[in-house]
Design an enzyme around this catalytic site. Structure first.
Site, mmCIF file in Angstrom:
data_model
loop_
_atom_site.group_PDB
_atom_site.id
_atom_site.type_symbol
_atom_site.label_atom_id
_atom_site.label_comp_id
_atom_site.label_asym_id
_atom_site.label_seq_id
_atom_site.Cartn_x
_atom_site.Cartn_y
_atom_site.Cartn_z
ATOM 1 N N ASP A 450 100.642 94.163 57.829
ATOM 2 C CA ASP A 450 101.878 94.650 58.418
ATOM 3 C C ASP A 450 102.935 94.638 57.321
ATOM 4 O O ASP A 450 102.755 94.030 56.272
ATOM 5 C CB ASP A 450 102.283 93.735 59.581
ATOM 6 C CG ASP A 450 103.410 94.335 60.401
ATOM 7 O OD1 ASP A 450 103.674 95.537 60.244
ATOM 8 O OD2 ASP A 450 104.027 93.588 61.175
ATOM 9 N N ASP A 649 100.811 88.568 62.508
ATOM 10 C CA ASP A 649 101.521 87.360 62.926
ATOM 11 C C ASP A 649 100.839 86.637 64.073
ATOM 12 O O ASP A 649 101.296 85.599 64.521
ATOM 13 C CB ASP A 649 102.969 87.687 63.305
ATOM 14 C CG ASP A 649 103.051 88.669 64.469
ATOM 15 O OD1 ASP A 649 102.029 88.860 65.165
ATOM 16 O OD2 ASP A 649 104.131 89.237 64.687
ATOM 17 N N ASP A 653 99.788 91.177 67.132
ATOM 18 C CA ASP A 653 98.608 91.660 66.420
ATOM 19 C C ASP A 653 97.317 91.014 66.908
ATOM 20 O O ASP A 653 96.263 91.236 66.321
ATOM 21 C CB ASP A 653 98.764 91.388 64.919
ATOM 22 C CG ASP A 653 99.924 92.151 64.316
ATOM 23 O OD1 ASP A 653 100.164 93.286 64.757
ATOM 24 O OD2 ASP A 653 100.589 91.628 63.409
#
Length: 761
Positions: A450, A649, A653
């Site tokens: 990310d 995280d 996710d």
């Protein structure tokens, strides 16, 4: 030499029983594993004997975690000693099995030394030793010395061997017990009733050879290996014990009346206010409510640079305060702290089994029965075709095959490496959830990351407010910030913080709604407000060419742009920038060097994502990605044949982390036990992924080395013990050498595994 089976042509001495090294016991779990697999959890049996509601210490087998008992004992599958399941009991004192085996070893060694001198005296230049007692007296002395060694020092092996035959779970103890019992029983009969033996058992002088010294030496060498292995396994828990030992034992609580009192750590409750003085250890997890200081978090994160802490910042138990004084509020205590979770995660990983272990299991499943068959065939071959005394040579060969083939080294190959590697990873802030994740991560070729909080600092700041005609900056920012006060998104925090820095008085929002991947809506001052990206604007049927052009320019510079809509009309835009972490460029270079193709998956607009991605050298950009889409991206890449790791995280996710071959939780310690992640990085920097990759590669290389040595050793050792070299070199190895060779093989595996403790990752 050919005529004396006791000194078969060039008896080689040597191997210490590998198994020894492989101890049944274990506080560590060394576990033999070789035949262990003869009956696995797959046979449908329930090996969990812990009653419902039991909350005391639970003992488990390191190689067979399905075996659980409320007290110590032996594993019903492999025979090895059980160890404590909970890491919380690591301070329970010395390993009782290590103490017991050490005591048995020393007593056995003290009795075996004179036994060896007595038995081998004529061969080592001391012929007068036996003449001192006479031949019959010497035999009775050997019997007296060897019996306590076999039946007291070696009792744990005999007991486990008997249990293995009774349950048909053949393992290394089956071979040890057979070899030792055969040598001792034969020798006793030879002393008590030598006349019953045929000529095939008699030497040139008509005596029946005895093998008391072989039985005793086998037991002592097995014990030596077991003690060394147990000590080595104790060392694999050093990282855990270091964390536990360095945690605070007391805390200074602030009472409501302003007084301070030092109390035991276990008495701290969530919500308590605690004083952390300069140089003190932070007692529990919580956050700062007063003061300012730098805290050394290296024990938790592996990062050497102290971290500045001010009001509102989180602090972690067991870290060390610098020169400032802090007042903190306790948030998580006891088993809920980051430290406790790390300890449990590492302990659990050390007991887990890597997929590569299944190969060792398969070999183990048929290995012990095959060795017993080879020993029988060897005995028959020597008895029929061997030189005189043929039956003595046959016995030597059969016992040597049983002992040298003990698959201890094979059983140790994987668990020793896994235990050492997980402890090493914990020291570097890399927490391995299980051995399977470690093995898979070695072969991962694609890494999805990310942007926010992974590549960037995750603390965006407001950089611009651009109002449309009829609006001013402060009014647009005030409405946006008032609405975003209901959101915990980092971009929302940046907008609110930017408004507060301008001293704007924020209003209360109503009917707040977050639209995943697009933005938020609500009412402020009785006006309908929307704040979000271009997709939200499209959903509302709005557009502004001027602001769209401005937004694109800012996205090209890596900024994130959000449009502000008031009562159905565009009022302006706000722009937020999230600085790239200082460690990111170097970490990306390291990851590329380690063979990763890096894909950035972000909810940002594509122009913003590409601006950052191109600057950092990202291989592929996936922009405008909703959290739910990330799992689909993982599946798409897996369908192409790629092995995918997902770093996120652990909250939004979680589906992608679970779908990936390896999920990596990028956290700061607050979410250290995320269920969907195979690897957790205590400090959420990309260089932690590089460390995890190096650790995975080093560990798997170490396991393959161990398996290679163990398999080659058995492949070479068994034929030699059976006598394949005798026709050419006139050499048949003695059971004593077989025992030494076996121990040496296991010890070599243990020492090779411990090299991981010094691996630079």
């Amino acid at each position: 030499m050919e005529n004396d089976p006791k000194t078969p042509a060039k008896p080689c001495h040597g191997h210490g029983h590998g198994d020894a090294a492989h101890h049944p016991h274990d506080v560590h779990g060394s576990h033999d594993h070789a035949g262990c697999a003869a009956k696995s959890a797959d046979d449908g049996k329930n090996y969990d004997r812990v009653p419902a509601g039991y909350d005391g210490p639970v003992y488990t087998c390191p190689m067979h975690p399905e075996v659980r008992k409320p007290g110590p004992g032996a594993c019903p599958i492999c025979g090895m000693g059980l160890e404590l399941e909970s890491a919380g009991h690591t301070d329970a004192g010395p390993n009782p099995e290590l103490i017991d085996f050490t005591r048995r070893f020393w007593l056995g060694a003290v009795l075996t030394l004179p036994l060896l001198v007595l038995a081998m005296g004529p061969m080592i230049g001391l012929p007068g030793v036996r003449s001192l007692f006479g031949e019959r007296g010497s035999l009775w002395a050997e019997l007296a010395l060897a019996t306590p060694v076999v039946f007291w020092s070696g009792w744990p092996f005999l007991e486990r061997g008997w249990h293995s035959f009774r349950t048909l779970n053949l393992n290394m103890f089956s071979l040890i017990a057979m070899g030792v019992t055969a040598a001792w029983t034969f020798s006793v009969v030879a002393v008590l009733a030598p006349g019953i033996f045929p000529d095939g058992f008699r030497g040139a002088h008509g005596h029946v050879a005895v093998y008391f010294e072989a039985a005793a030496v086998i037991v002592v060498l097995v014990l030596l290996g077991q003690v060394m292995e147990l000590r080595a396994r104790e060392g694999t828990g050093e990282a855990i014990r270091a964390l536990l030992d360095l945690s605070a034992k007391t805390a200074r609580i602030l009472r409501p009346d302003g007084t301070e009192e030092e109390i035991p750590l276990e008495h701290v409750q969530p919500g308590d206010r605690l004083r952390v003085r300069p140089g003190d250890k932070v007692p529990v997890d919580g956050f700062v409510v007063e003061g300012r200081s730098s805290i050394d978090e290296s024990m938790i994160t592996g990062e050497p640079v102290p971290v500045e802490k001010t009001q509102g910042d989180p602090v972690t138990g067991a870290t060390i305060n610098g020169t400032g004084s802090l007042v903190m509020e306790a948030a998580r205590v006891g088993a809920d702290t980051v430290l406790a979770q790390i300890v449990d995660m590492v302990a659990s990983a050390q007991r887990s089994r890597a997929p590569i272990q299944k190969y060792a299991d398969k070999v183990s499943g048929f290995f012990v029965p095959a060795v017993i068959a080879i020993a029988v065939m060897s005995f028959v071959a020597w008895a029929v075709w061997g030189p005189q005394p043929a039956l003595s040579y046959a016995l030597i060969s059969a016992v040597s095959v049983l002992i040298i083939a003990c698959p201890c080294a094979l059983g140790l190959a994987t668990p020793m490496s896994i235990m050492t590697a997980t402890g090493r990873g914990a020291q570097a802030g890399v927490l391995i959830r299980n051995a399977e994740a470690l093995e898979r991560f070695e072969t991962v070729d694609t890494l999805i990351v990310d942007k926010t909080g992974t590549l960037t600092e995750g603390k965006p700041r407001l950089v611009a407010v651009l109002p449309e005609a009829g609006h001013d900056e402060d009014s647009v920012l005030r409405l946006a910030a008032s609405l975003e006060r209901g959101s915990e998104h980092p971009l929302a925090e940046a907008i609110v913080r930017g408004a507060e820095e301008r001293s704007l008085a924020l209003a209360t929002s109503e009917a707040f709604e977050a639209i995943t991947g697009k933005g938020v809506t609500g009412r402020v001052d009785n006006r309908d407000i929307a704040l979000g990206n271009a997709r939200l604007l499209s959903d509302l049927g709005l557009q502004s060419e001027r602001l769209a052009s401005e937004a694109n320019e800012r996205r090209d510079n890596g900024e994130t742009v959000m449009f502000v809509v008031v009562d159905g009309a565009i009022a302006g835009l706000v722009s937020v920038a999230d600085p790239v972490k200082e460690t990111t460029p170097a970490a990306l270079d390291a990851l590329h060097a380690l063979g990763f193709r890096i894909i950035m998956a972000t909810g940002d607009n594509e122009r913003t994502a590409r601006a950052i991605g191109s600057r950092l050298g990202i291989d592929e950009i996936r922009a405008d990605v909703l959290p739910a889409d990330k799992a689909a991206i993982v599946r798409e890449l897996q369908a192409e044949g790629r092995r995918v790791a997902m770093a996120g995280d652990g909250v939004n996710d979680a589906p992608a982390l679970a779908q990936a071959d390896v999920g990596i939780a990028m956290g700061t310690g607050a979410d250290v036990a995320i269920e969907s992640a195979g690897i957790t990085l205590v400090k959420g920097n990309l260089d932690g992924i590089a460390r995890a990759r190096r650790l995975a590669r080093a560990t798997m290389r170490n396991i393959r080395e161990n398996l290679f040595f163990a398999l080659v050793y058995n492949a070479v050792g068994v034929p030699i013990a059976a006598g394949i070299l005798f026709p050419v070199f006139g050499m048949l190895i003695s059971p004593m050498f077989a025992a030494f060779a076996m121990s040496a093989s296991s010890i070599s595996v243990v020492l090779n595994s411990l090299r991981l403790r010094r691996t630079r990752i």
